[in-house]
Design a protein around this motif. Structure first.
Motif, PDB file in Angstrom:
ATOM      1  N   ASN A 193       0.854  -1.194   0.000  1.00  0.00           N
ATOM      2  CA  ASN A 193       0.000   0.000   0.000  1.00  0.00           C
ATOM      3  C   ASN A 193       0.889   1.242   0.000  1.00  0.00           C
ATOM      4  N   PRO A 194       0.860   2.021  -1.073  1.00  0.00           N
ATOM      5  CA  PRO A 194       1.760   3.183  -1.141  1.00  0.00           C
ATOM      6  C   PRO A 194       1.367   4.319  -0.208  1.00  0.00           C
ATOM      7  N   PHE A 195       0.201   4.231   0.399  1.00  0.00           N
ATOM      8  CA  PHE A 195      -0.294   5.341   1.205  1.00  0.00           C
ATOM      9  C   PHE A 195      -0.309   5.019   2.707  1.00  0.00           C
ATOM     10  N   GLU A 196       0.295   3.900   3.098  1.00  0.00           N
ATOM     11  CA  GLU A 196       0.375   3.551   4.511  1.00  0.00           C
ATOM     12  C   GLU A 196       1.795   3.105   4.862  1.00  0.00           C
ATOM     13  N   PRO A 197       2.297   3.512   6.064  1.00  0.00           N
ATOM     14  CA  PRO A 197       3.617   3.026   6.506  1.00  0.00           C
ATOM     15  C   PRO A 197       3.517   1.569   6.974  1.00  0.00           C
ATOM     16  N   VAL A 198       4.654   0.964   7.242  1.00  0.00           N
ATOM     17  CA  VAL A 198       4.700  -0.427   7.721  1.00  0.00           C
ATOM     18  C   VAL A 198       5.348  -0.462   9.099  1.00  0.00           C
ATOM     19  N   ASP A 199       5.288  -1.619   9.734  1.00  0.00           N
ATOM     20  CA  ASP A 199       5.935  -1.828  11.031  1.00  0.00           C
ATOM     21  C   ASP A 199       7.218  -2.625  10.825  1.00  0.00           C
ATOM     22  N   ALA A 200       8.339  -2.037  11.211  1.00  0.00           N
ATOM     23  CA  ALA A 200       9.619  -2.737  11.115  1.00  0.00           C
ATOM     24  C   ALA A 200       9.856  -3.563  12.380  1.00  0.00           C
ATOM     25  N   ILE A 201      10.616  -4.636  12.254  1.00  0.00           N
ATOM     26  CA  ILE A 201      11.025  -5.457  13.402  1.00  0.00           C
ATOM     27  C   ILE A 201      12.493  -5.175  13.675  1.00  0.00           C
ATOM     28  N   VAL A 202      12.774  -4.657  14.867  1.00  0.00           N
ATOM     29  CA  VAL A 202      14.140  -4.268  15.231  1.00  0.00           C
ATOM     30  C   VAL A 202      14.577  -5.073  16.455  1.00  0.00           C
ATOM     31  N   GLY A 203      15.776  -5.610  16.395  1.00  0.00           N
ATOM     32  CA  GLY A 203      16.309  -6.377  17.506  1.00  0.00           C
ATOM     33  C   GLY A 203      17.723  -5.946  17.861  1.00  0.00           C
ATOM     34  N   ALA A 204      18.173  -6.339  19.043  1.00  0.00           N
ATOM     35  CA  ALA A 204      19.535  -6.038  19.490  1.00  0.00           C
ATOM     36  C   ALA A 204      19.838  -6.898  20.716  1.00  0.00           C
ATOM     37  N   THR A 205      21.080  -6.857  21.146  1.00  0.00           N
ATOM     38  CA  THR A 205      21.516  -7.565  22.341  1.00  0.00           C
ATOM     39  C   THR A 205      22.027  -6.552  23.357  1.00  0.00           C
ATOM     40  N   VAL A 206      21.561  -6.680  24.599  1.00  0.00           N
ATOM     41  CA  VAL A 206      21.987  -5.770  25.670  1.00  0.00           C
ATOM     42  C   VAL A 206      22.704  -6.583  26.749  1.00  0.00           C
ATOM     43  N   ALA A 207      23.883  -6.132  27.122  1.00  0.00           N
ATOM     44  CA  ALA A 207      24.682  -6.824  28.142  1.00  0.00           C
ATOM     45  C   ALA A 207      24.995  -5.874  29.289  1.00  0.00           C
ATOM     46  N   ASN A 208      24.888  -6.393  30.512  1.00  0.00           N
ATOM     47  CA  ASN A 208      25.314  -5.631  31.683  1.00  0.00           C
ATOM     48  C   ASN A 208      26.782  -5.942  31.930  1.00  0.00           C
ATOM     49  N   SER A 244      14.140  -1.747   2.612  1.00  0.00           N
ATOM     50  CA  SER A 244      12.677  -1.797   2.706  1.00  0.00           C
ATOM     51  C   SER A 244      12.127  -1.509   1.302  1.00  0.00           C
ATOM     52  N   ILE A 245      11.233  -2.360   0.853  1.00  0.00           N
ATOM     53  CA  ILE A 245      10.751  -2.299  -0.526  1.00  0.00           C
ATOM     54  C   ILE A 245       9.390  -1.612  -0.594  1.00  0.00           C
ATOM     55  N   PRO A 246       9.338  -0.402  -1.155  1.00  0.00           N
ATOM     56  CA  PRO A 246       8.043   0.279  -1.340  1.00  0.00           C
ATOM     57  C   PRO A 246       7.349  -0.236  -2.606  1.00  0.00           C
ATOM     58  N   ALA A 247       6.903  -1.507  -2.538  1.00  0.00           N
ATOM     59  CA  ALA A 247       6.344  -2.148  -3.732  1.00  0.00           C
ATOM     60  C   ALA A 247       5.163  -1.371  -4.291  1.00  0.00           C
ATOM     61  N   GLY A 248       4.338  -0.814  -3.417  1.00  0.00           N
ATOM     62  CA  GLY A 248       3.183  -0.048  -3.884  1.00  0.00           C
ATOM     63  C   GLY A 248       3.587   1.137  -4.734  1.00  0.00           C
ATOM     64  N   TRP A 249       4.613   1.872  -4.263  1.00  0.00           N
ATOM     65  CA  TRP A 249       5.082   3.031  -5.029  1.00  0.00           C
ATOM     66  C   TRP A 249       5.761   2.596  -6.322  1.00  0.00           C
ATOM     67  N   ILE A 250       6.498   1.482  -6.262  1.00  0.00           N
ATOM     68  CA  ILE A 250       7.159   0.989  -7.472  1.00  0.00           C
ATOM     69  C   ILE A 250       6.125   0.597  -8.524  1.00  0.00           C
ATOM     70  N   LEU A 251       5.084  -0.128  -8.107  1.00  0.00           N
ATOM     71  CA  LEU A 251       4.023  -0.517  -9.046  1.00  0.00           C
ATOM     72  C   LEU A 251       3.288   0.702  -9.573  1.00  0.00           C
ATOM     73  N   LEU A 252       3.048   1.671  -8.690  1.00  0.00           N
ATOM     74  CA  LEU A 252       2.383   2.895  -9.124  1.00  0.00           C
ATOM     75  C   LEU A 252       3.238   3.646 -10.126  1.00  0.00           C
ATOM     76  N   LEU A 253       4.543   3.706  -9.880  1.00  0.00           N
ATOM     77  CA  LEU A 253       5.446   4.380 -10.804  1.00  0.00           C
ATOM     78  C   LEU A 253       5.504   3.659 -12.145  1.00  0.00           C
ATOM     79  N   VAL A 254       5.561   2.318 -12.080  1.00  0.00           N
ATOM     80  CA  VAL A 254       5.560   1.534 -13.320  1.00  0.00           C
ATOM     81  C   VAL A 254       4.287   1.778 -14.103  1.00  0.00           C
ATOM     82  N   ALA A 255       3.152   1.836 -13.404  1.00  0.00           N
ATOM     83  CA  ALA A 255       1.869   2.077 -14.069  1.00  0.00           C
ATOM     84  C   ALA A 255       1.844   3.452 -14.721  1.00  0.00           C
TER      85      ALA A 255
END
Length: 347
Positions: free
Chosen positions: A210-225, A305-316
């Motif tokens: 969907n070119p008109f909505e953002p997405v949710d990214a999954i972010v991870g890391a390791t924290v050590a004391n 991150s692939i903005p497939a909606g915008w790419i398809l819209l641009l191709v169209a």
């Protein structure tokens, strides 16, 4: 005060519960199930029951109202204290009493060692006066114990617990070890340091159709004391595209970590606008157990991150423009043919 047997969230507030887990081991021809609940309850006495006949509670002894044990001692010093156990059930109960080392698991919860594990810290520094107790219905007892810090103990925070254990053989082929513990913390005097280090940042985002909505990214890391004192704090995740375009961030709380503990964190970061190449930063703001700031650490990485909606819209749009251009070109050629002069022969 903590309560007993098979403990459920109905009896202990979720924010007060450190851990409830079960493990299975082969023991010759039998299976052994070990159940441990470590909790701090500030409410009035309210036993957590297993059926109608098995229910007991534990809390620090003495006249002072405490939810856990805590000591500030120098190497070589001792402290005397007591572990209070009450039988709330309708039958006599026999319990083993012993100290246990504590550690932070990879998911951030507190885990106490098994009785058969080799103790190296709190569990090795405590000697109980009475390793077994038998209580009739409604009876209460206080088990005295001594905490003695070795002269060569390194400064810092150590966490463990005083454990009461009931061995249930009523299931026949299954032996159930039900354990109820009260947290015990020791701070050994000397130079202390609070240091949280974040590393191994990772991120991924779904294809954005969907070119008109953002997405949710999954972010991870390791924290050590990496310090020698208990630490907690918060961490902020920030993601953006090239030149900082489309920046979004969120803040999360970091649970308490024991010295030497390593935990993996993973969060869903909302509001990310896919811009092909993106970067993410995880910043951990450390605090000591008194909520005083103790520096920060950062880790970053890049991801696609692939903005497939915008790419398809641009191709169209491009395809439509090409088609429109072809049609106009053909129309112009047709118009040119109609406008060409016709030669007339004269006699």
């Amino acid at each position: 005060m903590v309560r007993a047997a098979t403990i459920s969230a109905d009896h202990i507030p979720e924010e007060k519960m450190f851990q409830q887990y079960a493990t299975r081991k082969n023991l010759r021809h039998r299976a052994t199930i070990s159940v441990l609940a470590v909790a701090i309850a500030t409410a009035l006495t309210a036993p957590a029951a297993h059926g109608d006949d098995l229910s007991w509670g534990t809390n620090p002894g003495g006249t002072e109202t405490r939810s856990s044990f805590a000591y500030d001692l120098e190497p070589g010093e001792q402290a005397r204290d007591s572990f209070e156990i009450t039988n709330y059930g309708t039958e006599e109960i026999s319990l083993a009493v012993y100290p246990a080392d504590g550690a932070t698991t990879s998911n951030g919860s507190l885990e106490l060692s098994e009785r058969t594990d080799l103790a190296t810290a709190v569990g090795a520094w405590i000697e109980v006066d009475q390793a077994e107790v038998a209580l009739g219905p409604g009876e209460k007892t206080s088990v005295e114990f001594t905490v003695e810090i070795p002269t060569d103990a390194a400064p810092g925070d150590y966490l463990g617990g005083m454990v009461s254990s009931y061995i249930d053989t009523s299931a026949g082929t299954v032996v159930v070890d039900r354990r109820l513990a009260t947290q015990l913390a020791v701070r050994v005097g000397g130079e202390g340091a609070v240091k949280l280090n974040v590393s191994a940042a990772s991120a991924q985002a779904p294809i954005a159709w969907n070119p008109f909505e953002p997405v949710d990214a999954i972010v991870g890391a390791t924290v050590a004391n990496e310090g020698n004192l208990r630490a907690r704090g918060s961490y902020t995740i920030t993601a953006s595209g090239p030149f900082g375009w489309g920046s979004t961030s969120s803040e999360y709380q970091l649970d308490e970590l024991l010295p030497g503990s390593i935990v993996a964190i993973e969060q869903q970061l909302p509001g990310l606008w896919p811009l092909l190449w993106q970067q993410v930063e995880v910043r951990v703001n450390a605090e000591d157990i008194d909520s005083l700031p103790a520096g920060f650490s950062t880790a970053s990485t890049t991801f696609w991150s692939i903005p497939a909606g915008w790419i398809l819209l641009l191709v169209a749009v491009i395809a439509a423009s090409i088609l429109l251009g072809v049609r106009r070109s053909r129309r112009w050629e047709a118009d040119d043919e109609l406008e060409e002069p016709v030669a007339v022969e004269s006699n």
